[in-house]
Design a protein around this motif. Structure first.
Motif, PDB file in Angstrom:
ATOM      1  N   GLN A   1       0.847  -1.183   0.000  1.00  0.00           N
ATOM      2  CA  GLN A   1       0.000   0.000   0.000  1.00  0.00           C
ATOM      3  C   GLN A   1       0.881   1.230   0.000  1.00  0.00           C
ATOM      4  O   GLN A   1       1.997   1.221   0.516  1.00  0.00           O
ATOM      5  CB  GLN A   1      -0.912  -0.004   1.231  1.00  0.00           C
ATOM      6  N   GLN A   2       0.402   2.284  -0.619  1.00  0.00           N
ATOM      7  CA  GLN A   2       1.185   3.513  -0.695  1.00  0.00           C
ATOM      8  C   GLN A   2       1.618   3.947   0.697  1.00  0.00           C
ATOM      9  O   GLN A   2       0.817   3.987   1.633  1.00  0.00           O
ATOM     10  CB  GLN A   2       0.366   4.627  -1.358  1.00  0.00           C
ATOM     11  N   GLY A   3       2.881   4.240   0.842  1.00  0.00           N
ATOM     12  CA  GLY A   3       3.451   4.630   2.126  1.00  0.00           C
ATOM     13  C   GLY A   3       4.186   3.502   2.820  1.00  0.00           C
ATOM     14  O   GLY A   3       4.928   3.749   3.784  1.00  0.00           O
ATOM     15  N   ASP A   4       3.996   2.263   2.346  1.00  0.00           N
ATOM     16  CA  ASP A   4       4.718   1.139   2.950  1.00  0.00           C
ATOM     17  C   ASP A   4       6.201   1.215   2.617  1.00  0.00           C
ATOM     18  O   ASP A   4       6.572   1.486   1.475  1.00  0.00           O
ATOM     19  CB  ASP A   4       4.174  -0.199   2.420  1.00  0.00           C
ATOM     20  N   ASP A   5       7.038   0.962   3.615  1.00  0.00           N
ATOM     21  CA  ASP A   5       8.460   0.782   3.354  1.00  0.00           C
ATOM     22  C   ASP A   5       8.793  -0.697   3.535  1.00  0.00           C
ATOM     23  O   ASP A   5       7.912  -1.526   3.775  1.00  0.00           O
ATOM     24  CB  ASP A   5       9.319   1.666   4.259  1.00  0.00           C
ATOM     25  N   LYS A   6      10.069  -1.025   3.410  1.00  0.00           N
ATOM     26  CA  LYS A   6      10.467  -2.427   3.469  1.00  0.00           C
ATOM     27  C   LYS A   6      10.128  -3.040   4.824  1.00  0.00           C
ATOM     28  O   LYS A   6       9.626  -4.175   4.905  1.00  0.00           O
ATOM     29  CB  LYS A   6      11.967  -2.544   3.171  1.00  0.00           C
ATOM     30  N   GLU A   7      10.355  -2.291   5.896  1.00  0.00           N
ATOM     31  CA  GLU A   7      10.123  -2.831   7.229  1.00  0.00           C
ATOM     32  C   GLU A   7       8.639  -3.076   7.477  1.00  0.00           C
ATOM     33  O   GLU A   7       8.245  -4.129   8.013  1.00  0.00           O
ATOM     34  CB  GLU A   7      10.679  -1.856   8.286  1.00  0.00           C
ATOM     35  N   SER A   8       7.792  -2.123   7.085  1.00  0.00           N
ATOM     36  CA  SER A   8       6.359  -2.304   7.323  1.00  0.00           C
ATOM     37  C   SER A   8       5.799  -3.435   6.474  1.00  0.00           C
ATOM     38  O   SER A   8       4.908  -4.180   6.913  1.00  0.00           O
ATOM     39  CB  SER A   8       5.611  -1.000   7.027  1.00  0.00           C
TER      40      SER A   8
END
Length: 371
Positions: A332-339
Motif C-alpha cells: 500500500q502507498q506509504g509502505d516501506d520495506k520494514e512495514s
C-alpha cells in the motif's frame, strides 16, 4: 558477409565513387583554367579540330567511365569492389594522358588504384592492379620515349615509386591484419572477463543449495522495486514461506534429508513463479517471493497453488508430507520495506498459530495478527 556488413561496404563504394566525381570536376575546372590561360600547347598551337579533339575525347571517356561505374553500382550487386577500383585504374590513365605533356610527375596519377586497394584492405586488388600499373607503364614509356625522348632514369625512378608504393600498401595491410588479430584477442579477453564477472556476481547473489537468490540480493531488489511502486503506483505483494516442522525433519532424518527438502521446496517455488516474480531463500527454512504485476487475488491464487503443490510432493525418507505456511501481504502507498515485512510476518504467524499448512493474507490493519 551479413546484411550490416554489405550495407557498410556499399556505403564505402559510393563514398569512393563520390570522391572520383569530386576529383573529376576539379580536374575539369583546372583544365578550363589552363585553356583560358593558354597553357595547353596542343590547343594554343592552332585552331584545328584535331587540337580540341585531343582534350574532348579523353574528357568524354572520363564522363562515360564515371556514368558506367555509377550505373553498375546502382543495378548490379556483384563485383562492385572490383568495378570501383577498376574505374579508378582507368581514370588515372585518362588523367595521365591529358596532363602528362604539360605537368611534370603526371605519372603519380597512376597510383590511384593502389591507394584505393589499400582503402579496401584487399591484397588481391593491391597486387593485381599494382602489377598491371607497372606493366602498362613499361609499354607507355616505350611509346613515349620515341615521341618525347624521355631518359631511362625517369623510367627507373617512376617504376621505383610504383614498387615502393605497393610495398608500403602491403605493409599497411599486414599491420591492419595484425591489429585486427590483436583487437579480436582483446575482445575475446574482455568477453571472458565479462562472463567471469557475471558468474562471480551471480554466485554472490545466489544461494548455493537452492539456486534461489540469497537474502542480500532479495533486499537489494525489494528496495529498488518499492521505489518504483511508490513512484508509479504499481501493484506488489510479498509472500513469506516457512516449512512446517522443519526442525523435526532435521532431528529425525538428519541435515542431508533436510537439504533435500529445501531443494524440493525451492524447485516448487521456481516452477510456480511467473517471469515478473522474484524469489529468494530468506534464511534457514524460510523463503520469500515478491509478486509484481498482479492483483491481490491473483497473488493469493498463486500462493495457494504453491502450498498445494508442496503438500502433494512425495519426498524420500520422510514419514509425513512436507507442508508450508505462507504469510501474504499487499503493498500500500506509504509502505516501506520494514512495514511490508512486518505485515507478511504477522500473516505468517497467524497461519502457524491457526494450524499451519495454509495461506493467510494480511488485512489492511496488520495489527490484527499481533494478538
Amino acid at each position: 558477409m551479413n546484411r550490416t556488413g554489405l550495407i557498410l561496404e556499399d556505403l564505402w563504394h559510393r563514398k569512393i565513387l563520390n570522391a572520383y566525381w569530386i576529383v573529376t570536376l576539379m580536374f575539369f575546372a583546372a583544365e578550363a583554367v589552363l585553356l583560358l590561360l593558354g597553357c595547353i600547347p596542343s590547343v594554343t598551337a592552332g585552331d584545328g579540330p584535331e587540337d580540341w579533339l585531343r582534350l574532348g575525347i579523353p574528357d568524354g571517356c572520363i564522363l562515360l567511365l564515371m556514368l558506367a561505374a555509377q550505373t553498375w553500382l546502382r543495378f548490379e550487386p556483384k563485383y562492385r569492389k572490383q568495378v570501383v577500383v577498376g574505374c579508378g585504374f582507368l581514370l588515372s590513365y585518362l588523367f595521365y594522358f591529358i596532363i602528362q605533356p604539360i605537368v611534370d610527375g603526371a605519372q603519380m596519377a597512376l597510383l590511384l588504384p593502389v591507394l584505393i586497394s589499400v582503402v579496401y584492405f584487399d591484397r588481391k586488388l593491391l597486387y593485381g592492379f599494382g602489377s598491371l600499373t607497372i606493366l602498362l607503364y613499361c609499354l607507355i614509356y616505350l611509346t613515349e620515349r620515341s615521341l618525347y625522348q624521355k631518359p631511362i632514369q625517369e623510367f627507373i625512378q617512376i617504376q621505383s615509386v610504383f614498387i615502393v608504393s605497393i610495398m608500403i600498401g602491403h605493409t599497411i595491410l599486414v599491420r591492419v591484419k595484425e591489429f585486427m588479430r590483436h583487437l579480436e584477442s582483446v575482445m575475446k579477453s574482455e568477453q571472458q572477463l565479462l562472463v567471469e564477472r557475471t558468474i562471480s556476481d551471480k554466485l554472490l547473489k545466489i544461494d548455493a543449495l537452492t539456486g534461489l537468490y540469497n537474502h542480500k540480493a532479495f533486499h537489494e531488489y525489494l528496495e529498488a522495486l518499492l521505489e518504483q511502486c511508490e513512484k508509479y503506483q504499481l501493484p506488489l505483494q510479498l509472500a513469506i514461506i516457512d516449512i512446517d516442522n522443519f526442525k523435526k525433519v532435521n532431528d529425525n532424518y538428519g541435515h542431508r534429508v533436510g537439504d533435500v527438502v529445501l531443494k524440493e521446496v525451492a524447485s516448487k517455488v521456481m516452477s510456480t513463479m511467473t517471469p515478473n516474480d522474484f524469489a529468494a531463500r530468506y534464511g534457514g527454512e524460510e523463503f520469500a517471493i515478491i509478486m509484481a504485476d498482479k492483483t491481490l487475488e491473483e497473488a493469493e491464487r498463486m500462493a495457494e497453488q504453491l502450498r498445494e503443490r508442496i503438500a502433494r510432493t512425495e519426498l524420500p525418507h520422510t514419514v509425513k508430507p512436507v507442508t508450508v505456511s505462507i504469510g501474504l501481504c499487499n503493498f500500500q502507498q506509504g509502505d516501506d520495506k520494514e512495514s511490508l515485512f512486518r505485515k507478511a510476518d504477522m500473516a505468517l504467524y497467524q497461519a502457524k498459530r491457526t494450524g499451519k499448512n495454509k495461506v493467510v493474507t494480511a488485512g489492511e490493519d496488520a495489527a490484527d495478527y499481533a494478538g
